[in-house]
Structures are given as C-alpha cells and as structure tokens.
Design an enzyme around this catalytic site. Sequence first.
Site, mmCIF file in Angstrom:
data_model
loop_
_atom_site.group_PDB
_atom_site.id
_atom_site.type_symbol
_atom_site.label_atom_id
_atom_site.label_comp_id
_atom_site.label_asym_id
_atom_site.label_seq_id
_atom_site.Cartn_x
_atom_site.Cartn_y
_atom_site.Cartn_z
ATOM 1 N N SER A 184 0.855 -1.197 0.000
ATOM 2 C CA SER A 184 0.000 0.000 0.000
ATOM 3 C C SER A 184 0.891 1.246 0.000
ATOM 4 O O SER A 184 2.108 1.158 0.204
ATOM 5 C CB SER A 184 -0.885 0.006 1.242
ATOM 6 O OG SER A 184 -0.071 0.179 2.388
ATOM 7 N N ASP A 187 -1.387 -1.517 -3.828
ATOM 8 C CA ASP A 187 -2.761 -1.533 -3.309
ATOM 9 C C ASP A 187 -3.233 -0.092 -3.088
ATOM 10 O O ASP A 187 -2.511 0.721 -2.495
ATOM 11 C CB ASP A 187 -2.753 -2.318 -1.985
ATOM 12 C CG ASP A 187 -4.144 -2.571 -1.447
ATOM 13 O OD1 ASP A 187 -5.091 -2.673 -2.248
ATOM 14 O OD2 ASP A 187 -4.274 -2.691 -0.200
ATOM 15 N N HIS A 188 -4.416 0.227 -3.556
ATOM 16 C CA HIS A 188 -5.024 1.558 -3.355
ATOM 17 C C HIS A 188 -4.096 2.722 -3.677
ATOM 18 O O HIS A 188 -3.869 3.608 -2.838
ATOM 19 C CB HIS A 188 -5.541 1.712 -1.920
ATOM 20 C CG HIS A 188 -6.756 0.895 -1.659
ATOM 21 N ND1 HIS A 188 -8.002 1.232 -2.145
ATOM 22 C CD2 HIS A 188 -6.921 -0.278 -1.011
ATOM 23 C CE1 HIS A 188 -8.865 0.311 -1.781
ATOM 24 N NE2 HIS A 188 -8.241 -0.625 -1.107
ATOM 25 N N GLY A 225 -10.881 -2.990 7.227
ATOM 26 C CA GLY A 225 -10.625 -2.827 8.655
ATOM 27 C C GLY A 225 -11.252 -3.893 9.527
ATOM 28 O O GLY A 225 -11.819 -4.883 9.034
ATOM 29 N N ASN A 242 -8.528 -9.723 -1.323
ATOM 30 C CA ASN A 242 -7.587 -8.898 -0.546
ATOM 31 C C ASN A 242 -7.746 -9.109 0.953
ATOM 32 O O ASN A 242 -8.840 -8.926 1.498
ATOM 33 C CB ASN A 242 -7.851 -7.418 -0.814
ATOM 34 C CG ASN A 242 -7.405 -6.987 -2.191
ATOM 35 O OD1 ASN A 242 -7.073 -7.799 -3.032
ATOM 36 N ND2 ASN A 242 -7.409 -5.685 -2.415
ATOM 37 N N ARG A 278 13.223 -10.394 19.112
ATOM 38 C CA ARG A 278 13.311 -11.601 18.290
ATOM 39 C C ARG A 278 12.434 -12.773 18.730
ATOM 40 O O ARG A 278 11.821 -13.408 17.871
ATOM 41 C CB ARG A 278 14.778 -12.030 18.135
ATOM 42 C CG ARG A 278 15.515 -11.091 17.191
ATOM 43 C CD ARG A 278 16.937 -11.481 17.004
ATOM 44 N NE ARG A 278 17.637 -11.584 18.272
ATOM 45 C CZ ARG A 278 18.959 -11.457 18.418
ATOM 46 N NH1 ARG A 278 19.723 -11.248 17.374
ATOM 47 N NH2 ARG A 278 19.522 -11.574 19.589
HETATM 48 P P1 13P Z 1 -9.273 -6.105 5.064
HETATM 49 O O1 13P Z 1 -9.192 -4.838 5.866
HETATM 50 O O2 13P Z 1 -10.606 -6.760 5.181
HETATM 51 O O3 13P Z 1 -8.176 -7.043 5.350
HETATM 52 O O4 13P Z 1 -9.147 -5.683 3.521
HETATM 53 C C1 13P Z 1 -7.895 -5.383 2.960
HETATM 54 C C2 13P Z 1 -8.001 -4.813 1.603
HETATM 55 O O5 13P Z 1 -9.022 -4.879 0.950
HETATM 56 C C3 13P Z 1 -6.793 -4.180 1.055
HETATM 57 O O6 13P Z 1 -7.024 -3.575 -0.165
#
Ligand code: 13P
Length: 316
Positions: free
Chosen positions: A48, A81-82, A180, A253, A280
């Site tokens: 992300s 991602d996004h 989330g 995802n 660790r």
């Molecule tokens: P979750 O928050 O359900 O794990 O989704 C993650 C997601 O869609 C990342 O793009």
Amino acid sequence: MIVSTNELFKHAYGKYAIGAYNINNLEQTMGLFRGNMDSKAPFIIQISKGARSYTDKRMLEAMIRTADQIFPDAIFAVHLDHGDEEAAMDCINSGFYSSVMIDASMKPYEDNIATTQRVVKAAHASKITVEAELGQLGGVEEHISVSEDQVHLTEPDQAEDFVKRSGCDSLACAIGTSHGAYKFSGAQGVHFEIIEAIQKKMPGFPLVMHGSSSVPKDEVDRINAAGGKLKGAKGVDATQFLKAAKLGVTKINIDTDGRLVWCRVHREYFKEHPENFDLRPPGKVFMAEFAKYIVEKNRYLGSAGQLDAVRKFIGK
Ligand code: 13P
C-alpha cells in the site's frame, strides 16, 4: 519468481482465487513466503501507499527480491494496493511491480474513468496491468476513510461501461464488504447477486474483492484477554471465498487478519514474559503464526496446491 498478475488471473479464473496479502515489514515478508510455500500456492504481495512510506519504498522491494532468492520456488505477483495517480505512476516507472491499483472511486464517475485511463495508458506501455475501483467500500484503509452513508455498491451496468471506457484489466467492486476490523454489524454480508450480475455482463473478466478479512472472534478475544481493547465485528466468512471465485472473483484482498495475528502474538508474548524486552522471540513466533494463517487462508481460497499447475501454465 515475480510473474504478471494477468497470468495468475488466467489460470485461476472461475476455479479459485489468488490471495492478495498486504505486507509492511521483514517478519510479514518471511511468514508470507513460508506460508505460501508450505501450502504450494501462487500469491500476490500487496504494497500500500502507507507500506511504501513506512520505512522507505526501496526497503520492501529489497526484502521481496531477497525473499525471492531464499524461496526460489515461489510464484507471485507484486501489486500496488489503493494507489493514487502519483503512486501508481511511480510504481509503473520503478519497473518492479506486476500491477497497480488506481483507486479513484471517490471521484465523480467521469473523473474516475479519466484518471484510470491515464494510468492504464502508462501501465500498458510498460506491460503492467491495472486494477481500478468502482463503487465505494466502507471502512478505513490507511489514507481512505469511508463512512457508512458514503458507501455505495457497484452497479453492474455501470461496471460494464466503466471497464470498456477505462481499459482497466480487473475491477474492484463494492459488494458489501468493508476495510478494517469493524465490518458487518448484523445480518449484512457479501452481495453475491451483484457479483453474479457483473459476471453475466463481463464473463471472463477478473473481479477483485476488497475488505475480505474474517476478523476471527477467537483472535479478537485473545487480543482483548492480553490487554487489547478491540471491539471486533464479523468479517467475511472464508467459506464464501470459493463461491465468489466461481463467479469471477479472482483476487481476494486480506490485510486486517494478518495485523490481528501480529497484535495477538506480541500482546500475548509480552504479557507472558513481562521481564523480556527482546524483539526476536515474539518475532519468531509471529513469522510461524503468520505462515500458518496464510496456509489456512489459501485453503479457503482454493489456491493451495496450485503452484505446480501454475508453473506449467506459465511455462517456467
Ligand atoms: P481487510 O481490511 O478486510 O483485510 O481488507 C484489505 C483490503 O481490501 C486491502 O485492499
């Protein structure tokens, strides 16, 4: 071996879904590779915007390249991602990513199309594929926060028009899930009727399900028993993954569930060993637990055991 996201999609479409897992650090990287090797699954690493800036975007790239050497049998794609337009262009230019997501779903429809078109043009020139989003999922995903009244589900007619005009290679659809740990509060669930309608309009076109963590009650309870204060809520029932896959959902995802594993392991470890301060020992437990969690998810996704078939399919 880093492969194209498209090749993974072609093999999986209609049969199983590829797990797309978000990572941020070394321990997640090791656990992710181990888990996928243990279950012989192809996978997608998701990075992300927040993960890219957590340390330095080059750090994650270096860890992934090294993991690729440590686990030479792994077959995976690397995905942004996004992304916004700037992050997507940066990833395209880096030459490291298999695919990027441009998430302009918060913009008006025509702006979403125009933004996606610009990213598609640059990505395709570099043989990189593009995931776009139409509709709005609820929840909080790093820099994006969508309240319940802003959520709107993807309309199948509009999805067809969007894909045709934007030129994207896969589509993230809003089908009732949210990002989330606080997801379904009551009887809500995945809108399979929307996935089915979209698949009818675009058979063979890969769909993406965001917000797919299950938020297991057991995990939330353990975190809270070790001092956490998570409200928790029901997530996506993992037994529904295959049903979605058969309807064209090719990428699923999952991020939050992995963070819950991290939180549980570290809270429990330091509660049980209050005299300890070393990173660790819990790190080792976490890598093993993260790998176990990946194995379990891959079983539900149907990606477990597909590695040899994928290798044959892509001819490498
Ligand atoms: P979750 O928050 O359900 O794990 O989704 C993650 C997601 O869609 C990342 O793009």
